[in-house]
Design a protein around this motif. Structure first.
Motif, PDB file in Angstrom:
ATOM      1  N   GLY A   1       0.794  -1.211   0.000  1.00 35.43           N
ATOM      2  CA  GLY A   1       0.000   0.000   0.000  1.00 35.43           C
ATOM      3  C   GLY A   1       0.833   1.270   0.000  1.00 35.43           C
ATOM      4  O   GLY A   1       0.305   2.367   0.117  1.00 35.43           O
ATOM      5  N   CYS A   2       2.159   1.124  -0.165  1.00 37.36           N
ATOM      6  CA  CYS A   2       3.033   2.303  -0.127  1.00 37.36           C
ATOM      7  C   CYS A   2       2.941   3.126  -1.409  1.00 37.36           C
ATOM      8  O   CYS A   2       3.409   4.251  -1.465  1.00 37.36           O
ATOM      9  N   GLY A   3       2.347   2.550  -2.453  1.00 40.66           N
ATOM     10  CA  GLY A   3       2.117   3.311  -3.679  1.00 40.66           C
ATOM     11  C   GLY A   3       3.221   3.212  -4.706  1.00 40.66           C
ATOM     12  O   GLY A   3       3.076   3.704  -5.814  1.00 40.66           O
ATOM     13  N   ASN A   4       4.333   2.585  -4.365  1.00 41.58           N
ATOM     14  CA  ASN A   4       5.415   2.429  -5.333  1.00 41.58           C
ATOM     15  C   ASN A   4       5.021   1.419  -6.409  1.00 41.58           C
ATOM     16  O   ASN A   4       4.367   0.417  -6.110  1.00 41.58           O
ATOM     17  N   GLU A   5       5.437   1.713  -7.635  1.00 39.77           N
ATOM     18  CA  GLU A   5       5.102   0.816  -8.737  1.00 39.77           C
ATOM     19  C   GLU A   5       6.192  -0.242  -8.901  1.00 39.77           C
ATOM     20  O   GLU A   5       7.377   0.063  -8.876  1.00 39.77           O
ATOM     21  N   VAL A   6       5.745  -1.447  -9.061  1.00 36.08           N
ATOM     22  CA  VAL A   6       6.660  -2.569  -9.216  1.00 36.08           C
ATOM     23  C   VAL A   6       6.529  -3.074 -10.650  1.00 36.08           C
ATOM     24  O   VAL A   6       5.457  -3.471 -11.080  1.00 36.08           O
ATOM     25  N   ILE A   7       7.623  -2.991 -11.387  1.00 36.27           N
ATOM     26  CA  ILE A   7       7.643  -3.464 -12.764  1.00 36.27           C
ATOM     27  C   ILE A   7       8.424  -4.771 -12.791  1.00 36.27           C
ATOM     28  O   ILE A   7       9.571  -4.816 -12.347  1.00 36.27           O
ATOM     29  N   THR A   8       7.804  -5.815 -13.264  1.00 34.65           N
ATOM     30  CA  THR A   8       8.476  -7.105 -13.344  1.00 34.65           C
ATOM     31  C   THR A   8       8.500  -7.571 -14.800  1.00 34.65           C
ATOM     32  O   THR A   8       7.486  -8.019 -15.327  1.00 34.65           O
ATOM     33  N   PRO A   9       9.662  -7.425 -15.460  1.00 32.79           N
ATOM     34  CA  PRO A   9       9.761  -7.873 -16.853  1.00 32.79           C
ATOM     35  C   PRO A   9       9.663  -9.397 -16.929  1.00 32.79           C
ATOM     36  O   PRO A   9      10.193 -10.097 -16.055  1.00 32.79           O
ATOM     37  N   LEU A  10       8.993  -9.869 -17.958  1.00 31.94           N
ATOM     38  CA  LEU A  10       8.897 -11.314 -18.160  1.00 31.94           C
ATOM     39  C   LEU A  10      10.025 -11.750 -19.091  1.00 31.94           C
ATOM     40  O   LEU A  10      10.146 -11.245 -20.198  1.00 31.94           O
ATOM     41  N   ALA A  11      10.855 -12.627 -18.587  1.00 28.89           N
ATOM     42  CA  ALA A  11      11.989 -13.130 -19.364  1.00 28.89           C
ATOM     43  C   ALA A  11      12.494 -14.386 -18.672  1.00 28.89           C
ATOM     44  O   ALA A  11      12.257 -14.570 -17.474  1.00 28.89           O
ATOM     45  N   PRO A  12      13.191 -15.226 -19.405  1.00 31.93           N
ATOM     46  CA  PRO A  12      13.709 -16.453 -18.765  1.00 31.93           C
ATOM     47  C   PRO A  12      14.580 -16.164 -17.557  1.00 31.93           C
ATOM     48  O   PRO A  12      14.649 -16.973 -16.633  1.00 31.93           O
ATOM     49  N   THR A  13      15.253 -14.987 -17.561  1.00 28.15           N
ATOM     50  CA  THR A  13      16.129 -14.664 -16.435  1.00 28.15           C
ATOM     51  C   THR A  13      15.462 -13.716 -15.447  1.00 28.15           C
ATOM     52  O   THR A  13      16.064 -13.346 -14.444  1.00 28.15           O
ATOM     53  N   ASP A  14      14.250 -13.265 -15.751  1.00 29.49           N
ATOM     54  CA  ASP A  14      13.534 -12.397 -14.816  1.00 29.49           C
ATOM     55  C   ASP A  14      12.343 -13.150 -14.233  1.00 29.49           C
ATOM     56  O   ASP A  14      12.523 -14.136 -13.564  1.00 29.49           O
ATOM     57  N   TRP A  15      11.135 -12.668 -14.543  1.00 25.31           N
ATOM     58  CA  TRP A  15       9.951 -13.308 -13.964  1.00 25.31           C
ATOM     59  C   TRP A  15       9.218 -14.165 -14.985  1.00 25.31           C
ATOM     60  O   TRP A  15       9.303 -13.905 -16.191  1.00 25.31           O
ATOM     61  N   GLN A  16       8.533 -15.129 -14.455  1.00 23.41           N
ATOM     62  CA  GLN A  16       7.661 -15.955 -15.278  1.00 23.41           C
ATOM     63  C   GLN A  16       6.235 -15.812 -14.795  1.00 23.41           C
ATOM     64  O   GLN A  16       5.987 -15.758 -13.592  1.00 23.41           O
ATOM     65  N   LEU A  17       5.344 -15.744 -15.754  1.00 21.79           N
ATOM     66  CA  LEU A  17       3.936 -15.578 -15.447  1.00 21.79           C
ATOM     67  C   LEU A  17       3.205 -16.870 -15.771  1.00 21.79           C
ATOM     68  O   LEU A  17       3.435 -17.470 -16.816  1.00 21.79           O
ATOM     69  N   ILE A  18       2.359 -17.282 -14.856  1.00 19.33           N
ATOM     70  CA  ILE A  18       1.510 -18.438 -15.128  1.00 19.33           C
ATOM     71  C   ILE A  18       0.061 -17.966 -15.087  1.00 19.33           C
ATOM     72  O   ILE A  18      -0.365 -17.352 -14.101  1.00 19.33           O
ATOM     73  N   PHE A  19      -0.640 -18.187 -16.165  1.00 18.76           N
ATOM     74  CA  PHE A  19      -2.061 -17.854 -16.246  1.00 18.76           C
ATOM     75  C   PHE A  19      -2.805 -19.167 -16.426  1.00 18.76           C
ATOM     76  O   PHE A  19      -2.629 -19.857 -17.431  1.00 18.76           O
ATOM     77  N   ASP A  20      -3.592 -19.524 -15.428  1.00 26.07           N
ATOM     78  CA  ASP A  20      -4.273 -20.817 -15.489  1.00 26.07           C
ATOM     79  C   ASP A  20      -5.697 -20.694 -16.042  1.00 26.07           C
ATOM     80  O   ASP A  20      -6.504 -21.606 -15.912  1.00 26.07           O
ATOM     81  N   GLY A  21      -5.980 -19.547 -16.631  1.00 21.01           N
ATOM     82  CA  GLY A  21      -7.317 -19.336 -17.180  1.00 21.01           C
ATOM     83  C   GLY A  21      -8.209 -18.554 -16.241  1.00 21.01           C
ATOM     84  O   GLY A  21      -9.209 -17.960 -16.668  1.00 21.01           O
ATOM     85  N   GLN A  22      -7.864 -18.541 -14.954  1.00 20.19           N
ATOM     86  CA  GLN A  22      -8.662 -17.802 -13.972  1.00 20.19           C
ATOM     87  C   GLN A  22      -7.821 -16.835 -13.153  1.00 20.19           C
ATOM     88  O   GLN A  22      -8.289 -15.773 -12.772  1.00 20.19           O
ATOM     89  N   SER A  23      -6.614 -17.248 -12.868  1.00 20.70           N
ATOM     90  CA  SER A  23      -5.781 -16.406 -12.005  1.00 20.70           C
ATOM     91  C   SER A  23      -4.345 -16.477 -12.491  1.00 20.70           C
ATOM     92  O   SER A  23      -3.984 -17.348 -13.280  1.00 20.70           O
ATOM     93  N   ILE A  24      -3.547 -15.559 -11.999  1.00 16.96           N
ATOM     94  CA  ILE A  24      -2.145 -15.517 -12.427  1.00 16.96           C
ATOM     95  C   ILE A  24      -1.213 -15.743 -11.226  1.00 16.96           C
ATOM     96  O   ILE A  24      -1.563 -15.460 -10.072  1.00 16.96           O
ATOM     97  N   SER A  25      -0.047 -16.254 -11.532  1.00 17.69           N
ATOM     98  CA  SER A  25       1.013 -16.414 -10.540  1.00 17.69           C
ATOM     99  C   SER A  25       2.293 -15.872 -11.146  1.00 17.69           C
ATOM    100  O   SER A  25       2.481 -15.959 -12.359  1.00 17.69           O
ATOM    101  N   LEU A  26       3.131 -15.333 -10.306  1.00 14.89           N
ATOM    102  CA  LEU A  26       4.420 -14.802 -10.765  1.00 14.89           C
ATOM    103  C   LEU A  26       5.538 -15.522 -10.016  1.00 14.89           C
ATOM    104  O   LEU A  26       5.466 -15.711  -8.809  1.00 14.89           O
ATOM    105  N   TYR A  27       6.566 -15.893 -10.759  1.00 15.59           N
ATOM    106  CA  TYR A  27       7.738 -16.526 -10.172  1.00 15.59           C
ATOM    107  C   TYR A  27       8.972 -15.788 -10.654  1.00 15.59           C
ATOM    108  O   TYR A  27       9.032 -15.454 -11.835  1.00 15.59           O
TER     109      TYR A  27
END
Ligand SMILES: [Zn+2]
Length: 126
Positions: free
Chosen positions: A39-65
């Protein structure tokens, strides 16, 4: 206020005015953005890349690794986003940090003892 659940929104561009509690996903630009879940208001940018973050979308919700560690923000928030839920990682206590230090010194000792052994071997060869 700490967020426990997030909504996700697929967008083409990441807008400047991110809403709290919403995670924006731009597949076009392989980028995910959200406002820090503390809730601090800072924006978090997470680039998707093999060496950065991975996104999983299961059709209903998302997960980030992997997890989001906002060490650059004063809040030092650390959490996982799994199935649109924010799983907070407790801030390390002093005891845990000390245990980490012990672990580090063990690794260092191991490294040095290997080096010494290696040097002995070298001496043995000559
Ligand atoms: Zn924060």
């Amino acid at each position: 206020m700490k967020h426990l659940t997030l909504k996700h929104e697929f967008v083409e561009y990441i807008h400047d005015n991110l809403k709290e509690g919403t995670i924006y996903i731009s597949i076009t630009f392989a980028t995910v953005a959200h406002k820090c879940c503390c809730g601090c208001g800072n924006e978090v940018i997470t680039p998707l890349a093999p060496t950065d973050w991975q996104l999983i979308f299961d059709g209903q919700s998302i997960s980030l690794y992997p997890s989001i560690g906002n060490w650059n923000f004063p809040c030092q928030s650390h959490y996982w986003i799994k199935h649109n839920k924010v799983k907070w990682v407790p801030i390390l206590s002093k005891k845990e940090i000390n245990t980490g230090r012990i672990h580090d010194s063990l690794i260092k000792n191991l490294y040095f003892s290997n080096t010494i052994r290696h040097k002995k071997n070298l001496k043995g060869d000559s």
